[in-house]
Scaffold this active site. Sequence first.
Site, mmCIF file in Angstrom:
data_model
loop_
_atom_site.group_PDB
_atom_site.id
_atom_site.type_symbol
_atom_site.label_atom_id
_atom_site.label_comp_id
_atom_site.label_asym_id
_atom_site.label_seq_id
_atom_site.Cartn_x
_atom_site.Cartn_y
_atom_site.Cartn_z
ATOM 1 N N SER A 182 0.070 3.084 15.023
ATOM 2 C CA SER A 182 0.062 1.883 14.187
ATOM 3 C C SER A 182 -1.356 1.530 13.739
ATOM 4 O O SER A 182 -2.046 2.356 13.174
ATOM 5 C CB SER A 182 0.747 0.744 14.936
ATOM 6 O OG SER A 182 0.945 -0.343 14.078
ATOM 7 N N ASP A 212 -0.559 -1.560 7.099
ATOM 8 C CA ASP A 212 -1.232 -0.888 8.208
ATOM 9 C C ASP A 212 -0.883 0.613 8.125
ATOM 10 O O ASP A 212 -0.107 1.013 7.240
ATOM 11 C CB ASP A 212 -0.872 -1.550 9.550
ATOM 12 C CG ASP A 212 0.525 -1.243 10.025
ATOM 13 O OD1 ASP A 212 1.382 -0.924 9.169
ATOM 14 O OD2 ASP A 212 0.788 -1.312 11.233
ATOM 15 N N ASP A 235 4.471 -0.589 8.555
ATOM 16 C CA ASP A 235 5.498 -1.552 8.952
ATOM 17 C C ASP A 235 4.997 -2.993 8.805
ATOM 18 O O ASP A 235 5.784 -3.924 8.778
ATOM 19 C CB ASP A 235 6.052 -1.284 10.368
ATOM 20 C CG ASP A 235 5.003 -1.297 11.460
ATOM 21 O OD1 ASP A 235 3.793 -1.375 11.142
ATOM 22 O OD2 ASP A 235 5.389 -1.217 12.643
HETATM 23 MG MG MG Z 1 2.303 -0.632 12.439
#
Ligand code: MG
Length: 457
Positions: free
Chosen positions: A106, A248, A252
């Site tokens: 992430s 990002d 998401d």
């Molecule tokens: Mg993310």
Amino acid sequence: MAEKLIISISGMRGIIGENLTPAVAAEYGCAFGSYLKMAGSAEGKKLSVCIGTDSRPSGQMLCSSVAAGLCSVGIDVISLGIVPTPSVGVMLKKLGCNGGIIITASHNPIAYNGIKLLTGDAVAPPPESSGKITEIFHKKEFDFAASVDCGKVTFCGDTDETHIAKVLGLVDRDLIGSKGFKVVLDSVNGAGGPITMKLFELLGCDVKGVNTEPTGIFAHTPEPTRENLSGFGKEVLEFGGNIGFAQDPDADRLVIIDENGEYIGEEYTLALAGLYAFSKKQGAKAAVNLSTSRMIDDVAKRYGATVIRTCVGEANVAKAILENDCVIGGEGNGGIIDLRVGPIRDSLVGIALILQLLAESGKTVSQLVSEIGGYCMIKEKFAADKDLADRIMNRAVEIFEGAAVDNRDGYRFDFDDGWVHLRTSNTEPVMRVMAEAREEEAARKYIDTVMDIKDSL
Ligand code: MG
């Protein structure tokens, strides 16, 4: 000191070349596959798992390793290549897979990567399942397949089209197209660039892409915060954009820059998407976590909607959305969930809903933001082991007497003018404190009270 490999409910995260090695990834694939075989009613049918990666250069290595582990226990693998996290959920459903894997860390720096697991419902495994997977991994109790039964790897290249078609189904494409919106996108060289540029094109937007090549060499620190997007407002202004969107690395999360080049704050993403969703259905429901701004409650009131609060964690929010048939949900960090696309936070969903809101309302981003109104949110964190955290929370219960208390996930104390939420991290000995109020002074007062409690113990 070298950091530990973190294994949590949603998967594992580590540092490439230190603790997240191909051997570890392969054994995690073995463990997940063995669990799926044990849990699934296979009835002789071969089980399958689809895998997507964000754009980190280490993604391919981990994908191959996890795939090898899955194949070794007899699971077929469908490789999706570099795709956003929410796309894996969409494809898992379309392909009828028994599980999904996302290779991503992430918003963490490039040195990190991770392996996130999804069940056949496209949500993180429930605690008892993830506990079992971790146990199989640690004990190496792998259910290897005989040579003839090993899984095969195939590739699927229509993820973007499938995901985009679902997102377009949420909005009036012609209406958005008729507005001739000028938009600017910063994908931080993550997985979101190509698919999101295609989405804008299909929505008839005039788009300028910044850092949209999915090289995984992040153009700036990847978390989409105000500090990390300091130059982006200027890009929006120079292009004469109606709005700027930043994602990002696994796309998401979504944050917004207004037409004046101002970073409006990540909490507004959900408030704006909620404003749109609630306006379409009187008395609707939304699910958000306990650390999300009160803005969503204010917006809900306008349309008689109900906001359900959950423990922090995407899986908890997704579960509440599914159980309560919510029209929208998510987290204040810019994560929007709409079940019509899938139970995963999805920046493309946020983009589509917010462009639809702009098109229908005829208002600018800054007008909509000022109508929602603002709060001041302050976040602090400090080192605290379980004992200290417990003592702080017990003392806070005494000091904040009279507040409405929610203790499902740490302690959240609600007052007329704001709230403060104390919780411990699941992965490190840290306490996080968040406070929100209309006035900064009030929010600061709640934070200071907690800090004073800590210092007094
Ligand atoms: Mg993310």
